[in-house]
Structures are given as structure tokens and as C-alpha cells.
Design an enzyme around this catalytic site. Structure first.
Site, PDB file in Angstrom:
ATOM      1  N   ASP A 108      84.386 110.335  79.627  1.00 51.32           N
ATOM      2  CA  ASP A 108      84.600 108.937  79.244  1.00 51.32           C
ATOM      3  C   ASP A 108      83.566 108.514  78.210  1.00 51.32           C
ATOM      4  O   ASP A 108      82.368 108.476  78.493  1.00 51.32           O
ATOM      5  CB  ASP A 108      84.500 108.017  80.463  1.00 51.32           C
ATOM      6  CG  ASP A 108      85.685 108.149  81.406  1.00 51.32           C
ATOM      7  OD1 ASP A 108      86.618 108.885  81.056  1.00 51.32           O
ATOM      8  OD2 ASP A 108      85.666 107.525  82.475  1.00 51.32           O
ATOM      9  N   GLU A 196      94.491 109.387  89.308  1.00 53.34           N
ATOM     10  CA  GLU A 196      94.854 110.397  90.302  1.00 53.34           C
ATOM     11  C   GLU A 196      95.112 109.779  91.672  1.00 53.34           C
ATOM     12  O   GLU A 196      94.514 108.762  92.035  1.00 53.34           O
ATOM     13  CB  GLU A 196      93.731 111.437  90.416  1.00 53.34           C
ATOM     14  CG  GLU A 196      93.511 112.185  89.110  1.00 53.34           C
ATOM     15  CD  GLU A 196      92.220 112.982  89.063  1.00 53.34           C
ATOM     16  OE1 GLU A 196      92.107 113.874  88.201  1.00 53.34           O
ATOM     17  OE2 GLU A 196      91.310 112.706  89.880  1.00 53.34           O
ATOM     18  N   LEU A 404      88.288 120.453  82.440  1.00 54.43           N
ATOM     19  CA  LEU A 404      87.233 120.225  81.465  1.00 54.43           C
ATOM     20  C   LEU A 404      87.772 120.461  80.061  1.00 54.43           C
ATOM     21  O   LEU A 404      88.770 121.152  79.855  1.00 54.43           O
ATOM     22  CB  LEU A 404      86.040 121.154  81.743  1.00 54.43           C
ATOM     23  CG  LEU A 404      85.411 121.003  83.129  1.00 54.43           C
ATOM     24  CD1 LEU A 404      84.296 122.030  83.332  1.00 54.43           C
ATOM     25  CD2 LEU A 404      84.871 119.590  83.335  1.00 54.43           C
TER      26      LEU A 404
END
Length: 420
Positions: A108, A196, A404
Site C-alpha cells: 500500500d 478478502e 507478493l
């Protein structure tokens, strides 16, 4: 896709493979007012290169706070502009209904909080996830807000969180009708932190570090009311983790020798904690389907998806503590399988609505052998296999994301791992 090659200094178009590949857009692709693209010229150049690389399309977060700054005031001009560019280039869009904040998590680089008109009432009513030690999350609304009529509408009346989500999806689908099924092919329904279906059990913004098991987030006023109404417990068990960076053996509930997670209050709580999360996911999908039906969107026009987090650390411990804290019960009995339960729920929704629903799982690029921290007890490949079995058992489509960041130029290792 087959890697592109250079001929006489020119980039030759790659050939698409059998599996469609989507690339996530930068988090700040939308202008702050939601009405336009932030950097349209740069974005068009990037999308043109993705098309040459044989990418199928892109995934983009449609941020709640940017696109509904005031109750019932929807601003999807930026998404329309993106769809126009994608249509011109022959690319597809997976749009994420981002009912969560951006900021404080891995990758982020910008901050987009929840809408103030939703965050304020949730704070006041105790409907933000909270741990026993007072750690609270503003990443998303607590699932206990789903049926709480405390959020304003444009005319001053009140609505529940589920009604807010439904109204947003309905407005979005209504404005995107010209692109549905052709350019906009998938709607991912955000259900919690990072979009999620899970609890915000591990928060980098609060000092969490890998491979900590995280915290149980069930102490907000709304969750406590739900717990007391559904079980014999007055409060969550005393033996829950207090140190988010601890391991399973540091917490009474998760110690392998005692197995308190398989008996007594520990078992009762973990089963309830997982069950209400599953019901939340089902309720959100029902709301999404109702919104699309309201807009008369045919079932096969738009696919739905749900993102499930790949919590691969401590999966080799009997307690599966990291997953348990996030709401995935794989430990309360020897047959407990949160992923099978989730797959069954998604399949049931798909059957009931005749609308395709996909199980989207993260950490697909990871392997079991490259972990440099043995005490993390990480086994992502085993976890992916468990998820795959669950989807096969319920005839449910499975999609995957990398956990990632990597790039198309140097990420052949990631594609090779996914190809397994």
C-alpha cells in the site's frame, strides 16, 4: 503467455497461453474524486504494453470512499474512462468492489480510508473489529454491521451495511451496462480487509510482523452480542493470543500438547468465529446477486469472485493458528476444513443464482522450499493443494493471485511455480 522477443529493435507481440492472465492496476489509478483516470496518458501506454505481452486484462480496485463520497452519491466516471480505453485495446476488466481501506498493508503506497459517513457511525456503535487488548481495525466494517440499520442514505433514512454494499454494486452495474460481458467480465466482491473474506487479524499498521499468528478480532460490541446470542459463551475464551507476533506454542489456546482448540470453550468459539464469517460471505454474495438482478443483468453476463487469503505460515502446526485467528477453522476437529466450507458456500450460491462464482486464492507463486524461516512452519504448496481439492470436490472454478509483487520481465520463476 509466451515471452515476447525483440526483432530489429521492435517488440513482437506475445502469444496468449491457455490460462487468462490479468494484471492488477496501481492502487491510485482513480483520481481522488472518482470521476476520471489519475494519469490517463501513462496508463494507456502501460495498457498497450500489457496487450503486446498477451495479457488478457487488468484488475482494478473501485474504492468505496472515492466512488461514494456521500451517501448515495456515486462517482464511477473513472471506471467508465478505464473501460473505454480497455475496449479500444481489446483488454478485459475484473472490477473489485473495494469496501475496505487502502493503506497500512503490504504494497500500500496510498491511503484511501473508509467513507467518513460509514466510518463515523461504525465507530460510535462499536461495529469495527476489535481484539481483547483493545486493538481495533478501520480496514473495513465489522461483519456485525451487516444487519445494523445505522448508516445514512441520501434522503436521511437509515440502512444496514449489507444495504450499502448492495446499493453500491447496483449503481455500479447500472452505470457500466454498456461494457458488461464484453469488457467488464468479472466483479470481485470485497468482503473484508484487503478485499478478502477474513478478519483483520494481522495488521502491519499495528506492528504485526511475519510470522506472527496475529490476533482474534471478536471483541467489538457487535461481535460480542452475536457470540452471546449464538453460544453459551459470555465472552471469547481467555486463552486467545495477546501478542500478535507470537507463535502458536506461545498461546494457551494453540499449544499442540494441550489441544484446547479441539475441546471446551476453545472449540466452541473457533467454530462460531469461522461460521459467522462464512455467513457474512454468503450474505454479501446474496446482496451482490440481488443488486445485479435489480439491474436486470443476465446471470451469464458477469462472473462473480471472492478472494480468500493464502495464510501459509504455521499451516504445519496442528492448530493452524494463523488461519484460525483470521477465521479459517482447520483445527477444531480432525476434519475441519475452512476452504471446503467456503467452496461449498460459493458453489451453493452459484447453483441458486445460475451465476458463475470463482474461488480466488492468493500465494500461488510461493513454494515450500524457499522459506528462510523454519519456525514459520510455512507450506504454501500444501495449502494450495488443499484449496484445489476443495474446489474440485464442489466443481468450483479456481483462480489465483501472487501474494507478493513481481514483474513480467523478471518473474519467470513465479510463472513456473504457478504452472505446477
Amino acid at each position: 503467455p509466451v515471452p515476447s522477443k525483440k526483432q530489429a529493435g521492435k517488440l513482437v507481440n506475445a502469444v496468449p497461453g491457455h490460462v487468462p492472465v490479468f494484471v492488477m492496476l496501481q492502487l491510485d489509478w482513480l483520481a481522488d474524486d472518482g470521476l476520471a483516470l489519475r494519469n490517463p496518458d501513462t496508463l494507456r501506454r502501460q495498457l498497450t504494453l500489457l496487450k503486446k505481452a498477451a495479457v488478457t486484462g487488468v484488475m482494478a480496485d473501485v474504492w468505496w470512499s472515492l466512488c461514494e463520497p456521500e451517501p448515495g452519491q456515486y462517482r464511477f466516471g473513472g471506471v467508465l474512462a478505464l473501460c473505454q480505453v480497455l475496449a479500444e485495446l481489446g483488454l478485459k476488466l475484473q472490477a473489485t468492489m473495494a469496501f475496505h481501506k487502502c493503506g497500512g498493508n503490504v504494497g500500500d503506497v496510498v491511503d484511501f480510508p473508509l467513507p467518513t459517513w460509514a466510518l463515523g457511525p461504525a465507530r460510535e456503535q462499536g461495529l469495527l473489529y476489535r481484539s481483547r487488548t483493545g486493538v481495533f481495525s478501520e480496514d473495513c466494517l465489522s461483519l456485525s454491521a451487516d444487519a445494523a440499520p445505522i448508516f445514512p442514505t441520501h434522503d436521511g433514512s437509515r440502512r444496514t451495511a449489507l444495504m450499502c454494499y448492495k446499493d453500491y454494486i447496483s449503481a455500479f452495474a447500472g452505470q457500466m451496462k454498456a461494457y458488461l460481458g464484453q469488457t467488464l467480465v468479472e466483479l470481485q466482491v470485497g468482503m473484508g480487509p484487503c478485499g478478502e473474506l477474513r478478519y483483520p487479524s494481522y495488521m502491519m499498521s499495528n506492528g504485526w510482523q511475519y510470522p506472527g499468528v496475529g490476533l482474534v478480532m471478536a471483541h467489538d460490541a457487535g461481535m460480542l452480542r452475536m457470540l452471546r446470542g449464538a453460544t453459551s459463551l459470555k465472552d471469547p475464551p481467555w486463552m486467545l493470543p495477546e501478542d500478535q507476533n507470537a507463535g502458536p506454542e506461545d498461546c494457551s489456546l494453540f499449544r499442540a500438547e494441550e489441544e484446547l482448540f479441539r475441546r471446551g470453550d476453545g472449540k466452541v468459539f473457533l467454530e462460531w468465529y469461522s461460521k459467522v464469517l462464512l455467513r457474512h460471505g454468503e450474505a454479501m454474495l446474496d446482496a451482490a446477486c440481488d443488486a445485479l438482478k435489480e439491474q436486470q443483468i443476465e446471470a451469464r453476463t458477469l462472473e462473480l469472485s471472492v478472494k480468500i487469503s493464502g495464510l501459509h505460515w504455521h499451516t504445519m502446526h496442528p492448530s493452524r493458528a494463523t488461519e484460525a485467528c483470521a477465521g479459517y477453522d482447520c483445527c477444531s476437529n480432525t476434519r475441519a476444513d475452512a476452504y471446503c466450507d467456503i467452496a461449498a458456500m460459493l458453489a451453493a450460491i452459484a447453483k441458486k443464482t445460475s451465476r458463475p462464482v470463482t474461488f480466488n486464492f492468493t500465494c500461488l507463486e510461493m513454494n515450500n522450499w524457499s522459506n528462510s524461516m523454519p519456525h514459520a512452519q510455512s507450506a504454501p504448496e500444501d495449502l494450495i493443494a488443499q484449496v484445489r481439492r476443495a474446489c474440485v470436490a464442489h466443481s468450483l472454478p479456481l483462480a489465483g493471485e501472487n501474494a507478493l509483487e513481481f514483474d513480467l520481465a523478471t518473474g519467470s520463476w513465479a510463472f513456473e511455480q504457478m504452472n505446477k
